[in-house]
Design a protein around this motif. Structure first.
Motif, mmCIF file in Angstrom:
data_model
loop_
_atom_site.group_PDB
_atom_site.id
_atom_site.type_symbol
_atom_site.label_atom_id
_atom_site.label_comp_id
_atom_site.label_asym_id
_atom_site.label_seq_id
_atom_site.Cartn_x
_atom_site.Cartn_y
_atom_site.Cartn_z
ATOM 1 N N GLY A 137 0.805 -1.223 0.000
ATOM 2 C CA GLY A 137 0.000 0.000 0.000
ATOM 3 C C GLY A 137 0.836 1.270 0.000
ATOM 4 O O GLY A 137 0.322 2.351 0.316
ATOM 5 N N PRO B 39 -1.331 -0.577 5.496
ATOM 6 C CA PRO B 39 -2.404 -0.384 4.518
ATOM 7 C C PRO B 39 -2.270 -1.309 3.313
ATOM 8 O O PRO B 39 -2.564 -0.906 2.195
ATOM 9 C CB PRO B 39 -2.190 1.080 4.110
ATOM 10 C CG PRO B 39 -0.720 1.306 4.245
ATOM 11 C CD PRO B 39 -0.203 0.340 5.266
ATOM 12 N N ARG C 188 -2.315 -3.603 0.169
ATOM 13 C CA ARG C 188 -3.312 -3.816 -0.889
ATOM 14 C C ARG C 188 -3.911 -5.206 -0.697
ATOM 15 O O ARG C 188 -5.112 -5.389 -0.735
ATOM 16 C CB ARG C 188 -2.593 -3.718 -2.230
ATOM 17 C CG ARG C 188 -3.503 -3.667 -3.390
ATOM 18 C CD ARG C 188 -2.736 -3.284 -4.624
ATOM 19 N NE ARG C 188 -2.473 -1.851 -4.655
ATOM 20 C CZ ARG C 188 -1.822 -1.244 -5.653
ATOM 21 N NH1 ARG C 188 -1.348 -1.967 -6.655
ATOM 22 N NH2 ARG C 188 -1.637 0.043 -5.630
ATOM 23 N N HIS D 88 -5.862 -2.117 6.408
ATOM 24 C CA HIS D 88 -6.851 -2.387 5.374
ATOM 25 C C HIS D 88 -7.483 -3.741 5.692
ATOM 26 O O HIS D 88 -6.761 -4.714 5.953
ATOM 27 C CB HIS D 88 -6.139 -2.425 4.008
ATOM 28 C CG HIS D 88 -7.040 -2.746 2.859
ATOM 29 N ND1 HIS D 88 -6.563 -3.284 1.701
ATOM 30 C CD2 HIS D 88 -8.379 -2.601 2.702
ATOM 31 C CE1 HIS D 88 -7.583 -3.464 0.859
ATOM 32 N NE2 HIS D 88 -8.692 -3.060 1.449
ATOM 33 N N ARG D 89 -8.805 -3.816 5.658
ATOM 34 C CA ARG D 89 -9.466 -5.075 6.020
ATOM 35 C C ARG D 89 -9.344 -6.068 4.863
ATOM 36 O O ARG D 89 -10.244 -6.198 4.022
ATOM 37 C CB ARG D 89 -10.936 -4.810 6.339
ATOM 38 C CG ARG D 89 -11.554 -5.922 7.200
ATOM 39 C CD ARG D 89 -13.046 -5.990 7.043
ATOM 40 N NE ARG D 89 -13.701 -4.716 7.231
ATOM 41 C CZ ARG D 89 -14.378 -4.363 8.319
ATOM 42 N NH1 ARG D 89 -14.471 -5.178 9.325
ATOM 43 N NH2 ARG D 89 -14.983 -3.198 8.375
ATOM 44 N N THR D 90 -8.205 -6.750 4.821
ATOM 45 C CA THR D 90 -7.969 -7.716 3.746
ATOM 46 C C THR D 90 -7.161 -8.884 4.286
ATOM 47 O O THR D 90 -6.356 -8.715 5.218
ATOM 48 C CB THR D 90 -7.210 -7.031 2.572
ATOM 49 O OG1 THR D 90 -7.041 -7.970 1.516
ATOM 50 C CG2 THR D 90 -5.842 -6.535 2.990
ATOM 51 N N THR E 79 -9.740 -0.357 11.254
ATOM 52 C CA THR E 79 -9.695 -0.947 9.911
ATOM 53 C C THR E 79 -10.485 -0.104 8.919
ATOM 54 O O THR E 79 -11.386 0.637 9.293
ATOM 55 C CB THR E 79 -10.269 -2.386 9.907
ATOM 56 O OG1 THR E 79 -11.691 -2.323 10.056
ATOM 57 C CG2 THR E 79 -9.696 -3.242 11.019
ATOM 58 N N ASP F 242 -12.198 -0.389 4.686
ATOM 59 C CA ASP F 242 -12.616 -1.391 3.706
ATOM 60 C C ASP F 242 -11.969 -1.249 2.338
ATOM 61 O O ASP F 242 -11.639 -2.242 1.702
ATOM 62 C CB ASP F 242 -14.133 -1.361 3.535
ATOM 63 C CG ASP F 242 -14.814 -1.925 4.768
ATOM 64 O OD1 ASP F 242 -14.210 -2.799 5.405
ATOM 65 O OD2 ASP F 242 -15.925 -1.489 5.090
ATOM 66 N N GLN F 243 -11.851 -0.028 1.852
ATOM 67 C CA GLN F 243 -11.285 0.180 0.511
ATOM 68 C C GLN F 243 -9.958 0.890 0.658
ATOM 69 O O GLN F 243 -9.888 1.902 1.365
ATOM 70 C CB GLN F 243 -12.219 1.069 -0.330
ATOM 71 C CG GLN F 243 -13.601 0.490 -0.574
ATOM 72 C CD GLN F 243 -13.572 -0.695 -1.516
ATOM 73 O OE1 GLN F 243 -12.720 -0.774 -2.400
ATOM 74 N NE2 GLN F 243 -14.477 -1.635 -1.327
ATOM 75 N N LEU F 244 -8.945 0.388 -0.030
ATOM 76 C CA LEU F 244 -7.645 1.051 0.068
ATOM 77 C C LEU F 244 -7.601 2.260 -0.867
ATOM 78 O O LEU F 244 -7.483 2.114 -2.091
ATOM 79 C CB LEU F 244 -6.511 0.074 -0.284
ATOM 80 C CG LEU F 244 -5.120 0.704 -0.347
ATOM 81 C CD1 LEU F 244 -4.728 1.344 0.977
ATOM 82 C CD2 LEU F 244 -4.087 -0.331 -0.766
ATOM 83 N N VAL G 12 -6.945 5.890 4.117
ATOM 84 C CA VAL G 12 -5.789 5.820 5.020
ATOM 85 C C VAL G 12 -5.774 7.077 5.891
ATOM 86 O O VAL G 12 -5.627 7.005 7.125
ATOM 87 C CB VAL G 12 -4.463 5.698 4.217
ATOM 88 C CG1 VAL G 12 -3.268 5.700 5.166
ATOM 89 C CG2 VAL G 12 -4.462 4.429 3.365
ATOM 90 N N THR H 104 -8.615 7.025 8.495
ATOM 91 C CA THR H 104 -8.505 6.015 9.552
ATOM 92 C C THR H 104 -7.371 6.352 10.517
ATOM 93 O O THR H 104 -7.505 6.161 11.732
ATOM 94 C CB THR H 104 -8.353 4.608 8.942
ATOM 95 O OG1 THR H 104 -9.310 4.462 7.901
ATOM 96 C CG2 THR H 104 -8.583 3.517 9.972
#
Ligand code: ADP
Length: 491
Positions: free
Chosen positions: A314, A385, A387, A408-410, A431, A433-435, A440, A443
């Motif tokens: 990220g 963060p 990807r 990042h919630r991944t 967290t 949802d979308q990077l 960033v 959050t």
């Protein structure tokens, strides 16, 4: 069970990333649980031969090429420190007598990598025969180990390995070992298998793909990542194959090495601490600020980051010169930001530039284990963060060190970090949802807001985070169950 690990990395002998940590830690944990584990590694140039025990006689390994020939491997032996796990090193001057595991500065990906790792994989069978030790499980790791299950299925099906079951673990689907199809000749496999074993990938050779079609069981390093890689967005072109093998694909979360990463016993940090005695953490924060040349200030939150500076992590969204959010984060917010990493040149340059422009931002470019521990211990928040993140270790270290992750919630990040709930105070991190650079920014802003305005929540989250245990014992037990199932299936 007798378990053979075939890998290109195992710390402390050879490590480029999380793979090296995982292979050694899993092997140790399986061994502690009573299994007989052996590891095969290349004897890279950087591994000092004089510290290893020579195993008698060279090993003949059949390789391809125009005439087909036999290459000779020297074999050496050692142990994973603090364990009875035997590590066998396959030595070959032309393949491994050079600096670098996969490549060098001048040549980031050695063009003969398919041949180098085919040699490792085929030598593993010869080695077992030589030792009179036939494994119940052959556990291969990532694309460099992928030819081991291929050879097992297509060459050893009727040999003494007929009952050996194979497991292939994907540590990162982004790296598949894709090479020009001419590389196939080195494997000494019939050309029908270029298609039949599934090597073919857009008219190139794809080692991981062949491994994924040949291994009995597939695993990856977190349950969420196991789901994500079956989607086109995260499948790197192999999602169709992975959906096809869905019933054989399992996600098992990596553990962390609690001997190495425990703030109560860590000798690499200036003071130790525990949930009931947190004063040591403040000392670590002051030491980190001092070492990096940041103002020593306990009243401002310190956001830390450690890792490879690659797109996967990220860094584009964070440090991209025109659109990344790091500059605004530091300019707008009352915080400090410390980064330790090395990787892509543009990113290293950008980090140096930001360090010069912003008084509250400091980056250390390089790979430094001690400093990685200090960043974990001395920071209040840890930014990741990524990807995508197959498992991720740093967020688990952060939790253990009471350094709340912002992620990042991944993949493994979503399996390990519970989002903060402002109303109840629940959670162990922050967290999104979308990077995007905006996500960033927002959050980090949220975490900083909580630091200043919800101190009791932050303290409780810290205690909750530090109580989390991601033990290898637990993960190893999951692997053992899977191995048993593979054996019983009679694969
Ligand atoms: P990946 O395997 O994708 O690089 P992980 O979070 O799973 O990411 O593991 C990275 C490992 O490498 C961690 O142990 C981390 O502390 C370490 N690491 C990464 N970059 C550095 C660095 N610059 N200095 C010290 N350790 C690092």
């Amino acid at each position: 069970m007798k378990i053979l690990m075939v890998s290109s990395e195992a710390e402390p002998f050879a490590k480029a990333g999380g793979l090296g940590d995982a292979v050694s830690a899993l092997s140790r944990a399986l061994s502690r649980a009573g299994h007989e584990v052996r590891v095969v590694l290349p004897r890279y140039y950087c591994i000092d031969r004089s510290k290893l025990e020579a195993v008698d006689g060279p090993l003949g390994v059949k390789m391809g090429g125009p005439s087909g020939c036999e290459e000779w491997a020297g074999v050496y032996k050692s142990y994973l420190p603090g364990s009875t796990v035997e590590v066998y090193f396959v030595d070959h001057e032309r393949y491994f007598g050079r600096d670098g595991i996969y490549g060098s500065k001048a040549e980031p990906d050695f063009p003969d990598n398919p041949e180098r790792f085919a040699f490792l994989c085929r030598a593993s069978f010869g080695l077992c025969r030589r030792l009179g030790w036939i494994p119940d499980i052959l556990h291969a790791h990532d694309w460099p180990g992928s030819l081991a299950p291929v050879f097992l299925r297509h060459e050893e099906a009727n040999s003494e390995f007929a009952k050996t079951a194979s497991v292939l673990t994907i540590h990162n689907l982004g790296y598949q070992g894709v090479y020009p199809k001419e590389a196939f000749a080195a494997f000494r496999l019939p050309w029908e298998l270029f298609h039949g074993a599934g090597f073919e990938f857009f008219d190139k050779v794809n080692l991981l793909k062949a491994g994924l079609l040949s291994a009995d069981i597939l695993t990856t390093v977190s349950p969420s990542y196991a789901r994500e890689i079956q989607t086109p967005a995260s499948g790197f072109g192999l999602d169709g194959l992975l959906r096809h093998r869905s019933s054989d694909l399992v996600g098992i979360l990596n553990g962390v090495d609690l001997d190495e990463w425990d703030p109560e016993t860590d000798l690499r940090i200036p003071a130790r601490y525990s949930p009931s005695k947190m004063a040591g953490k403040d000392k670590c924060k002051a030491a980190l600020q001092k070492e990096l040349g940041l103002p020593v200030d306990s009243t401002k939150p310190l956001v830390g980051m450690v890792g490879r500076l690659t797109e996967q992590k990220g860094v584009g969204e964070l440090f991209g010169p025109l659109y990344g959010s790091a500059y605004r984060v530091c300019a707008d917010m009352a915080l400090q930001f410390a980064v330790l990493g090395s990787g892509e040149k543009w990113c290293e340059d950008e980090l140096r530039a930001l360090s010069g422009r912003l008084p509250n931002f400091k980056a250390i470019i390089g790979f430094d284990e001690r400093l990685a521990h200090l960043v974990e211990a001395g920071s209040d928040f840890f930014l990741m963060p990524s990807r995508y993140e197959p498992c991720g270790l740093n967020q688990m270290y952060s939790l253990r060190y009471g350094t709340l992750p912002i992620v990042h919630r991944t993949g493994g990040l979503s399996d390990t970090v519970e989002n903060y709930n402002q109303d109840t105070g629940a959670g162990t991190g922050f967290t999104f949802d979308q990077l995007t650079p905006r996500a960033v920014y927002d959050t980090v802003g949220w975490a900083v807001w909580a630091w200043y305005n919800r101190k009791e929540h932050v303290a409780a989250m810290r205690a909750r985070a530090m109580a989390k245990r991601f033990s290898w014992e637990h993960s190893a037990a999951e692997y053992a169950k899977l191995y048993q199932c593979a054996i019983e299936r009679g694969c």
